[in-house]
Design a protein around this motif. Structure first.
Motif, mmCIF file in Angstrom:
data_model
loop_
_atom_site.group_PDB
_atom_site.id
_atom_site.type_symbol
_atom_site.label_atom_id
_atom_site.label_comp_id
_atom_site.label_asym_id
_atom_site.label_seq_id
_atom_site.Cartn_x
_atom_site.Cartn_y
_atom_site.Cartn_z
ATOM 1 N N SER A 86 -9.676 9.788 4.093
ATOM 2 C CA SER A 86 -11.035 9.543 4.544
ATOM 3 C C SER A 86 -10.973 8.701 5.810
ATOM 4 O O SER A 86 -10.633 7.522 5.761
ATOM 5 C CB SER A 86 -11.843 8.822 3.452
ATOM 6 O OG SER A 86 -13.198 8.708 3.834
ATOM 7 N N MET A 87 -11.247 9.329 6.941
ATOM 8 C CA MET A 87 -11.144 8.661 8.232
ATOM 9 C C MET A 87 -12.507 8.616 8.925
ATOM 10 O O MET A 87 -13.162 9.639 9.096
ATOM 11 C CB MET A 87 -10.124 9.372 9.123
ATOM 12 C CG MET A 87 -8.686 9.272 8.605
ATOM 13 S SD MET A 87 -8.011 7.598 8.763
ATOM 14 C CE MET A 87 -6.874 7.557 7.347
ATOM 15 N N CYS A 110 -3.860 10.584 3.591
ATOM 16 C CA CYS A 110 -3.494 9.832 2.379
ATOM 17 C C CYS A 110 -3.833 8.348 2.490
ATOM 18 O O CYS A 110 -3.127 7.482 1.955
ATOM 19 C CB CYS A 110 -2.016 10.011 2.036
ATOM 20 S SG CYS A 110 -1.464 11.733 1.962
ATOM 21 N N ALA A 111 -4.902 8.029 3.179
ATOM 22 C CA ALA A 111 -5.378 6.653 3.322
ATOM 23 C C ALA A 111 -6.857 6.696 3.684
ATOM 24 O O ALA A 111 -7.402 7.748 4.043
ATOM 25 C CB ALA A 111 -4.587 5.904 4.392
ATOM 26 N N VAL A 112 -7.504 5.556 3.586
ATOM 27 C CA VAL A 112 -8.896 5.401 4.016
ATOM 28 C C VAL A 112 -8.896 4.526 5.257
ATOM 29 O O VAL A 112 -8.319 3.438 5.261
ATOM 30 C CB VAL A 112 -9.757 4.749 2.915
ATOM 31 C CG1 VAL A 112 -11.162 4.468 3.427
ATOM 32 C CG2 VAL A 112 -9.808 5.650 1.690
ATOM 33 N N GLY A 113 -9.503 5.017 6.323
ATOM 34 C CA GLY A 113 -9.563 4.253 7.565
ATOM 35 C C GLY A 113 -10.986 4.135 8.059
ATOM 36 O O GLY A 113 -11.759 5.099 7.980
ATOM 37 N N THR A 149 -6.905 1.192 4.184
ATOM 38 C CA THR A 149 -6.554 0.898 2.801
ATOM 39 C C THR A 149 -5.743 2.065 2.250
ATOM 40 O O THR A 149 -6.126 3.220 2.429
ATOM 41 C CB THR A 149 -7.810 0.683 1.936
ATOM 42 O OG1 THR A 149 -8.539 -0.443 2.425
ATOM 43 C CG2 THR A 149 -7.432 0.434 0.488
ATOM 44 N N THR A 150 -4.636 1.753 1.615
ATOM 45 C CA THR A 150 -3.778 2.804 1.097
ATOM 46 C C THR A 150 -3.225 2.453 -0.273
ATOM 47 O O THR A 150 -2.900 1.291 -0.536
ATOM 48 C CB THR A 150 -2.598 3.093 2.060
ATOM 49 O OG1 THR A 150 -1.747 4.086 1.477
ATOM 50 C CG2 THR A 150 -1.774 1.841 2.347
ATOM 51 N N SER A 151 -3.140 3.453 -1.127
ATOM 52 C CA SER A 151 -2.465 3.280 -2.416
ATOM 53 C C SER A 151 -0.958 3.429 -2.257
ATOM 54 O O SER A 151 -0.194 3.182 -3.188
ATOM 55 C CB SER A 151 -2.986 4.271 -3.454
ATOM 56 O OG SER A 151 -2.881 5.589 -2.962
ATOM 57 N N ASN A 152 -0.528 3.845 -1.058
ATOM 58 C CA ASN A 152 0.883 3.802 -0.672
ATOM 59 C C ASN A 152 1.770 4.692 -1.537
ATOM 60 O O ASN A 152 2.898 4.341 -1.865
ATOM 61 C CB ASN A 152 1.393 2.353 -0.705
ATOM 62 C CG ASN A 152 2.588 2.130 0.213
ATOM 63 O OD1 ASN A 152 2.480 2.258 1.424
ATOM 64 N ND2 ASN A 152 3.717 1.817 -0.376
#
Length: 275
Positions: A46-47, A61-64, A74-77
């Motif tokens: 989600s960017m 694979c992250a929220v920016g 934010t990332t669950s990594n």
């Protein structure tokens, strides 16, 4: 071998988690040209539409989002690749490369890493900030980038024998990360690998020379005009930045004794990372 970092807690990387992490700042216009299709189950891409194209079109694979004068990720990594460190019961498990050894009993664990990165990076003209231990950047597939250092008592030259087939491994809190070139993103090429905590981009071993023609891609530390500084960086035009910008390269590192993504210090004024 393990690498030190602040203790993290398991959390999914979704809009709700980022909303909480930002103290209730509303998330608006979250769109992306990238896709969650290539991410682990339950991990979203989600960017924010306000992010520049070089981020919005490449990071998954992250929220920016953009918050004031910062990018916040934010990332669950969780890596979108198979790995020994998923554990033998996982469908994403695969053996380590021949000759490599496992990093103790470390396994990949979901995280809630929040990186706050200057949207308009500026050179640090004072005392440079050491890159140190823990997350110092984010890869384009939402994974923490670590520095050229290993945990005290260890060296990266020894620790690199614990890397999986994509050059990643987790430390003792389950934080999967890259010190060197992640081969699923870049492999002796000019691909964008990620963003450093100071806001400057990180590229593979080569410069794209601001053209789509890969035949003119060059290794910058082998030529006079494009020579890298001690931080693995230089100012040069790229496809993402045709007017030129400072950026880092995967390059030989004197401290680690092998090529790494970043060196001892940040070129710019660094943001923050927490887990």
């Amino acid at each position: 071998a393990s690498t030190a970092c602040d203790t993290g807690s398991d959390s999914s990387s979704d809009d709700t988690g980022l909303f909480a992490a930002l103290g209730g700042v509303a998330l608006l216009a979250l769109t992306s040209s990238a896709t969650s299709a290539n991410c682990p189950s339950g991990v979203v891409t989600s960017m924010d539409a306000a992010l520049p194209d070089w981020i919005r079109n490449n990071f998954i694979c992250a929220v920016g989002t953009v918050v004031g004068s910062n990018y916040v990720f934010t990332t669950s990594n969780l890596p979108n690749t198979n790995s020994f460190y998923w554990g033998s019961s996982s469908s994403m498990f695969e053996a380590l490369p021949t000759g490599n050894n496992q990093a103790g009993n470390n396994l990949i664990e979901s995280q809630n890493i929040v990186l706050t990165i200057p949207a308009n990076p500026t050179q640090n003209t004072g005392t440079l900030t050491e890159t140190g231990l823990g997350a110092i950047g984010l890869s384009t597939n939402g994974i923490a980038i670590f520095s050229n250092d290993a945990a005290p008592g260890d060296t990266l030259a020894n620790e690199h024998t614990t890397f999986d087939n994509y050059n990643g491994h987790p430390q003792d809190q389950g934080i999967y990360h890259y010190h060197i070139e992640p081969t699923n993103i870049s492999n002796d090429d000019s691909n964008l690998i990620g963003i450093a905590l100071d806001g400057y981009p990180i590229y593979g071993r080569r410069d794209d020379n601001a053209t789509t023609d890969t035949s003119d891609d060059i290794i910058p530390d082998s030529t006079g005009a494009n020579t890298l500084d001690a931080l693995h960086g230089h100012t040069q035009a790229t496809l993402d930045f045709p007017d030129g910008t400072y950026h880092y390269h995967y390059a030989q590192d004197g401290t680690a004794g092998l090529p790494t993504l970043l060196g001892d210090s940040f070129y710019g004024v660094a943001g923050t990372a927490r887990n």
